[in-house]
Design a protein around this motif. Structure first.
Motif, short mmCIF file in Angstrom:
data_model
loop_
_atom_site.label_atom_id
_atom_site.label_comp_id
_atom_site.label_asym_id
_atom_site.label_seq_id
_atom_site.Cartn_x
_atom_site.Cartn_y
_atom_site.Cartn_z
N ALA A 106 0.83 -1.21 0.00
CA ALA A 106 0.00 0.00 0.00
C ALA A 106 0.86 1.26 0.00
N GLU A 107 1.97 1.25 0.73
CA GLU A 107 2.88 2.40 0.74
C GLU A 107 3.48 2.62 -0.64
N ILE A 108 3.89 1.55 -1.30
CA ILE A 108 4.45 1.66 -2.65
C ILE A 108 3.39 2.17 -3.62
N MET A 109 2.18 1.69 -3.47
CA MET A 109 1.11 2.15 -4.35
C MET A 109 0.84 3.64 -4.14
N GLU A 110 0.90 4.10 -2.91
CA GLU A 110 0.65 5.52 -2.65
C GLU A 110 1.75 6.39 -3.23
N ARG A 111 2.98 5.91 -3.19
CA ARG A 111 4.10 6.74 -3.65
C ARG A 111 4.34 6.62 -5.14
#
Length: 385
Positions: free
Chosen positions: A209-214
């Motif tokens: 989820a963090e990678i998707m947000e960034r």
């Protein structure tokens, strides 16, 4: 007050042969009068002493020499163990004229200039044994060297102290760099702690989820697909290893169970985040085929109702083949307590025993037990759960 240098000769005067109106007089305190004759050694006159030939004389020149103490500071560069680096030092000392006639004879008019070369040679003999990084060790060794140095007969020295210095620009830049490093280290620790908390709370899915947000959905999808591909590659290697190894040291049912487990992992659900990037058509077809087969003692319609979509259900376990040797005195039966949780219970002793034709009066033939396979776990029928 510290000064960089001074001239020990305060005045120089040419003397007349006849000095009736201007006779020679003793010097004031803190001064010394050096009278240089035409021939012979110079005469040094200290305060309060009488002067011979003060009115008429053989003296041609009179020098007034400063004999008071002065505190000097010398800036001397000192080479380190590596000649490409040097220490920047300041040498503070207290000096005074010890022999005014000797000072006049040597022509000393700049005290720091007269002390610089001897002090530099003495200190470099110590500093050359220390690396530029050994700052404090070199400073201590230099001070030990000059502790007992008192000068010579012409100039007396005391309270010598050597201090190694750092440039002001270097002090400012190093302090700024240190603060920057501390700040970045603290911020990095805060970021690392945040990521650890996120992973502990959400696991690998939180990282996705963090990678998707960034970086966007595509980066997250590529990460999941790569994880699933790596998983399948590892399972394929494991499956090939199981298929290539011989089964001389293993029971047939152990080989079958191992193959079934690896194949189920290979064709079943992925352990990649969120179940993987895509579904498997082979996995779905195998699951549907197995879902339609009844379990041991159960009905097909009941079994298919409890199978989840895409679930891998192994085929029912059957007894040993007809041509496999069987034990004569061992058979499976239910425990007297009302069930054996799906295990065959070997029992021997008195009572009715089944014959090889598989009949017991009024009862069905018990499951057959293989001396090769041993006793296996039996799946309970739907009605016995």
């Amino acid at each position: 007050m510290d000064i960089s240098t001074y001239d020990p000769v305060l005045a120089e005067e040419r003397l007349a042969w006849l000095r009736l109106l201007n006779p020679l007089r003793p010097p004031a305190p803190g001064r010394a009068l050096v009278l240089v004759p035409t021939n012979g050694p110079a005469l040094t006159v200290h305060p309060g002493e009488e002067i011979s030939d003060a009115w008429v004389g053989r003296y041609q020149t009179a020098y007034t020499v400063d004999t008071t103490e002065h505190r000097l500071v010398l800036s001397i560069p000192l080479l380190s163990l590596d000649a490409t680096f040097a220490f920047r030092s300041e040498v503070a000392l207290v000096c005074a004229v010890g022999d005014p006639a000797e000072v006049v004879a040597r022509g000393i008019r700049d005290m720091s200039d007269a002390l610089f070369d001897p002090m530099r040679r003495m200190l470099r003999g110590v500093s050359k044994d220390y690396d530029i990084a050994e700052f404090h060790e070199a400073e201590a060794a230099l001070n030990r060297r000059v502790r007992d140095f008192t000068g010579d007969s012409a100039v007396r020295l005391r309270n010598i102290h050597v201090e190694l210095l750092v440039d002001d620009d270097e002090v400012a830049s190093s302090g700024r760099t240190y603060r920057d490093v501390v700040r970045e280290t603290r911020l990095a620790g805060m970021r690392r702690q945040r990521h650890l908390d996120m992973l502990r709370a959400d696991g690998f899915e939180g990282l996705v989820a963090e990678i998707m947000e960034r970086e966007g959905p595509r980066a997250a999808q590529e990460l999941i697909a790569k994880a699933e591909a790596d998983e399948r590659e590892e399972l394929m290697r494991t499956f090939k290893l199981v298929m290539e190894r011989g089964d001389a040291d293993r029971e047939p049912f152990e080989v079958a169970n191992t193959e079934r487990m690896v194949l189920g992992r290979l064709l079943g659900g992925s352990e990649a985040p969120f179940g993987g990037a895509r579904a498997s058509r082979v996995r779905g077809s195998i699951g549907a085929a197995w879902a339609g087969e009844p379990r041991s003692g159960g009905r097909a319609e009941d079994r298919s109702a409890t199978v989840l979509p895409g679930e891998v259900v192994p085929p029912p376990i059957v007894g040993p083949p007809e041509d496999e040797p069987l034990a004569d005195d061992v058979w499976l039966d239910k425990a007297s307590t009302g069930g054996d949780e799906g295990y065959g219970v070997p029992r021997s002793g008195p009572g009715p025993r089944p014959d090889r034709d598989g009949a017991r009066t009024g009862e069905a033939e018990p499951p057959r037990v293989s001396r090769v396979r041993g006793v296996q776990r039996m799946r309970p029928a739907d009605g016995e759960r």
